[in-house]
Design a protein around this motif. Structure first.
Motif, mmCIF file in Angstrom:
data_model
loop_
_atom_site.group_PDB
_atom_site.id
_atom_site.type_symbol
_atom_site.label_atom_id
_atom_site.label_comp_id
_atom_site.label_asym_id
_atom_site.label_seq_id
_atom_site.Cartn_x
_atom_site.Cartn_y
_atom_site.Cartn_z
ATOM 1 N N ARG A 316 -18.836 -35.797 -56.881
ATOM 2 C CA ARG A 316 -17.676 -35.713 -55.987
ATOM 3 C C ARG A 316 -18.050 -34.960 -54.703
ATOM 4 N NH1 ARG A 316 -12.600 -34.261 -60.049
ATOM 5 N NH2 ARG A 316 -12.826 -36.100 -61.416
ATOM 6 N N PRO A 317 -17.432 -35.324 -53.574
ATOM 7 C CA PRO A 317 -17.783 -34.650 -52.307
ATOM 8 C C PRO A 317 -17.197 -33.252 -52.181
ATOM 9 C CG PRO A 317 -16.065 -36.290 -51.952
ATOM 10 C CD PRO A 317 -16.496 -36.437 -53.373
ATOM 11 N N ASN A 318 -16.122 -32.974 -52.933
ATOM 12 C CA ASN A 318 -15.516 -31.638 -52.844
ATOM 13 C C ASN A 318 -14.912 -31.258 -54.194
ATOM 14 O OD1 ASN A 318 -13.146 -33.123 -53.012
ATOM 15 N ND2 ASN A 318 -12.798 -33.070 -50.799
ATOM 16 N N GLY A 319 -14.312 -30.066 -54.218
ATOM 17 C CA GLY A 319 -13.748 -29.564 -55.463
ATOM 18 C C GLY A 319 -14.564 -28.406 -56.012
ATOM 19 N N ILE A 320 -13.996 -27.735 -57.009
ATOM 20 C CA ILE A 320 -14.670 -26.588 -57.637
ATOM 21 C C ILE A 320 -14.944 -26.926 -59.096
ATOM 22 C CG2 ILE A 320 -14.477 -24.153 -58.275
ATOM 23 C CD1 ILE A 320 -12.545 -23.788 -55.929
ATOM 24 N N ILE A 321 -16.177 -26.698 -59.515
ATOM 25 C CA ILE A 321 -16.553 -26.840 -60.923
ATOM 26 C C ILE A 321 -16.959 -25.458 -61.414
ATOM 27 C CG2 ILE A 321 -18.125 -27.919 -62.575
ATOM 28 C CD1 ILE A 321 -18.469 -30.205 -60.505
ATOM 29 N N LEU A 410 -11.440 -26.840 -50.021
ATOM 30 C CA LEU A 410 -10.423 -27.520 -49.210
ATOM 31 C C LEU A 410 -11.006 -28.104 -47.927
ATOM 32 C CD1 LEU A 410 -7.486 -24.966 -49.594
ATOM 33 C CD2 LEU A 410 -7.564 -27.298 -50.535
ATOM 34 N N THR A 411 -12.106 -27.512 -47.438
ATOM 35 C CA THR A 411 -12.717 -27.995 -46.193
ATOM 36 C C THR A 411 -13.863 -28.967 -46.453
ATOM 37 O OG1 THR A 411 -14.037 -25.944 -46.133
ATOM 38 C CG2 THR A 411 -12.041 -26.017 -44.796
ATOM 39 N N GLY A 412 -13.902 -29.542 -47.675
ATOM 40 C CA GLY A 412 -14.833 -30.636 -47.919
ATOM 41 C C GLY A 412 -16.163 -30.273 -48.524
ATOM 42 N N HIS A 413 -16.229 -29.182 -49.271
ATOM 43 C CA HIS A 413 -17.480 -28.788 -49.919
ATOM 44 C C HIS A 413 -17.333 -28.855 -51.439
ATOM 45 C CE1 HIS A 413 -17.337 -26.641 -46.011
ATOM 46 N NE2 HIS A 413 -18.614 -26.946 -45.957
ATOM 47 N N LEU A 414 -18.434 -29.190 -52.113
ATOM 48 C CA LEU A 414 -18.474 -29.093 -53.571
ATOM 49 C C LEU A 414 -18.960 -27.693 -53.916
ATOM 50 C CD1 LEU A 414 -18.271 -30.456 -56.366
ATOM 51 C CD2 LEU A 414 -20.682 -31.082 -56.132
#
Length: 567
Positions: A316-321, A410-414
């Motif tokens: 995925r291009p963004n989100g928190i894991i 939120l600004t498009g980082h994984l």
């Protein structure tokens, strides 16, 4: 030109595989950079080392050997030659044959080293030629087998053993070369060596009223090793302080340091923590083998369905894991495995860690340094100005770090990070307890992976048995799930130090954020409710994943129950 250059040139000029121009190029390289002519020919790629040595050996009437086995080495001879001499001259005495001592050497023209061995051992010698790598490997292999036993060393130590405590150089010293060191230095070296040999992750040196205890943590379990006499305690700890560049005079305050050592060709990084206790200073050393192979996601114990889930998450291009679990549960290894999977030329990946445990090629890694206020939060804030695609934060410890990680998502980082909670659902409520707004948790979090490490049954002493119904019920397995009606366990053997286990793998639970879970987060439900909902959605909890590994014969019921208690 020296005699060996003339001879090598004359010998190789008759060979069809190398031209005169190539030989001259190797000679020119030698005149500029030094070294041996044969090494330069090999480094330029004109011939293989074994091929060059075999041709020279034929012309000089010196036998060439492809390999050196343990049976080729007579301990009576090699034990009398200093390790440094053997490694510096790439020479090793083997065994007697037809009344003459065979000596393997990488340079057939090094007559001085051959004469030195002959004089030192008072033996007539016969040379054999072998590659540098084979000789170096044989030397390291022998010294690994023959390294001194710590218990025996304590018995042999003199009363004045702690008079000598020498300093250590910046260059890591090979711990196998301990023949000429003072007894305390030798003892500390052997403690370190045996820990590495037995795959220990930590060494504990614990002072008590009348004695001192040394324990190793192997595969997550602490085992007693030796009990040095109380009178040696201060000297042992002083030696460790010197190696870690700590203050040996300060015994009232905690101290932290680092040691770099070499064992054969392995570079070991050691984090040292010393605290004062009632009966003296207590030392814990965490060992990191820099030369060990970094495990990929495929190697850590994930079943194909879980592996597929994680692969889809990290694409995925963004989100928190988030990866959660207690200290020593393999969270960093999982994160490194994920980063290695997504580390491609079109991605900019930056990490901030405490500490940087392994160097990852192509990834920018920052070490936390609280002394200069380089915290996770501060480092993460500056990382976002470096145009990253993927960010890894070693641990979310406070609300500031959590808020910046959410902003990055939120600004498009994984964003990949860890959190200390008991299970996956607990990570969601932990973020809410920190003060993060529920709508931010629900909108940015992609998944939480909870994990533990279980020991793997030793392959060399693995045996089948018919389990009791009661123990199966304890882990939630029915008899019809078993393969051939049996499970497996380790009897205990030499290769697993009679433990029945060797190595570890992970057991996992993966909580994916979907609409029902997001709704519960927005309404601030507790972790138990969130966990029940996730299980209804198909999440497999730690204990269930462990049960699958028990059925597959990878681990035991006792191991799974040890690390994954019923909530």
């Amino acid at each position: 030109m020296s005699i060996d250059i003339n001879l090598i040139t004359e010998i190789l000029s008759t060979q069809p595989d190398i031209s005169q121009e190539q030989i001259e190029e190797a000679i020119r390289l030698q005149s500029e950079n030094g070294g041996r002519l044969t090494d330069n020919i090999v480094s330029l790629g004109y011939m293989q080392e074994a091929e060059v040595l075999r041709i020279i050996g034929d012309k000089l009437n010196i036998p060439f050997r492809n390999s050196i086995t343990d049976e080729d080495i007579d301990p009576d001879f090699i034990s009398k030659v200093p390790l440094n001499y053997l490694k510096n001259n790439l020479i090793i005495p083997l065994r007697k044959e037809n009344g003459s001592l065979l000596v393997a050497l990488a340079d057939p023209f090094d007559l001085q080293a051959l004469n030195d061995i002959s004089l030192l051992l008072d033996e007539e010698t016969s040379p054999v030629i072998c590659s540098k790598e084979e000789i170096s490997d044989a030397i390291n292999r022998y010294y690994r087998h023959e390294s001194t036993n710590a218990e025996q060393m304590i018995k042999d130590m003199d009363e004045d053993v702690f008079e000598t405590l020498s300093s250590i150089t910046d260059e890591p010293k090979d711990l196998l070369d301990i023949a000429n060191d003072a007894p305390i230095i030798k003892l500390v070296n052997v403690i370190l060596f045996q820990a590495v040999k037995e795959r220990a992750s930590d060494i504990h040196i614990e002072p008590f009223e009348k004695d001192t205890r040394v324990r190793y943590r192997i595969d997550g379990i602490l085992y007693d090793t030796i009990n040095p006499p109380k009178k040696y305690q201060s000297a042992i700890i002083s030696r460790i302080k010197i190696m870690a560049n700590l203050d040996i005079a300060e015994k009232r305050l905690p101290q932290d340091g680092r040691i770099k050592i070499k064992i054969a060709d392995r570079l070991i990084d050691i984090r040292v923590s010393i605290i004062p206790t009632q009966f003296g200073e207590r030392v814990v050393m965490r060992l990191l083998d820099k030369s060990s192979i970094l495990l990929g996601l495929e190697d850590i114990g994930l079943f194909p369905d879980d592996l597929s889930t994680i692969h889809s998450l990290i694409k995925r291009p963004n989100g928190i894991i988030l990866v959660t679990g207690p200290t020593g549960s393999g969270k960093t290894t999982t994160l490194y495995g994920a980063l290695t999977k997504v580390n491609t030329n079109d991605k900019n990946i930056i990490t901030i860690e405490d500490p940087v445990e392994y160097q990852l090629f192509g990834i920018g890694q920052i070490q936390v340094n609280t002394k200069i206020n380089l915290t996770f939060a501060m480092g993460l804030r500056h990382i976002l100005r470096q145009d990253p695609d993927i960010v890894m934060v070693g641990e979310i410890r406070d609300v500031e770090t959590a808020e910046i990680a959410i902003h990055a998502s939120l600004t498009g980082h994984l964003v990949l990070s860890t959190l200390h909670t008991n299970d996956a659902a607990g990570a969601l409520t932990r973020l809410l307890d920190m003060g993060i707004e529920p709508f931010l948790v629900a909108s940015t979090l992609s998944a939480v992976i909870a994990q533990r490490l279980v020991r793997v049954i030793c392959k060399d002493c693995k045996e089948s048995y018919v389990p009791e119904e009661e123990s199966l019920l304890e882990i939630g397995i029915s008899k019809d799930q078993l393969k051939d009606g049996v499970l497996y366990r380790g009897k205990g053997c030499h290769s697993c130090l009679n433990m029945g286990y060797r190595g570890r793998i992970g057991i996992f639970e993966i909580l994916k954020m979907n609409e029902p879970i997001k709704k519960l987060v927005l309404e601030k439900y507790d972790s138990s409710t969130i966990k029940r909902q996730a299980m209804e959605n198909g999440m497999m909890i730690l204990k269930q994943d462990g049960a699958r590994k028990v059925i597959e014969g990878l681990t035991t019921i006792e191991e799974v129950l040890r690390v994954a208690h019923e909530e």
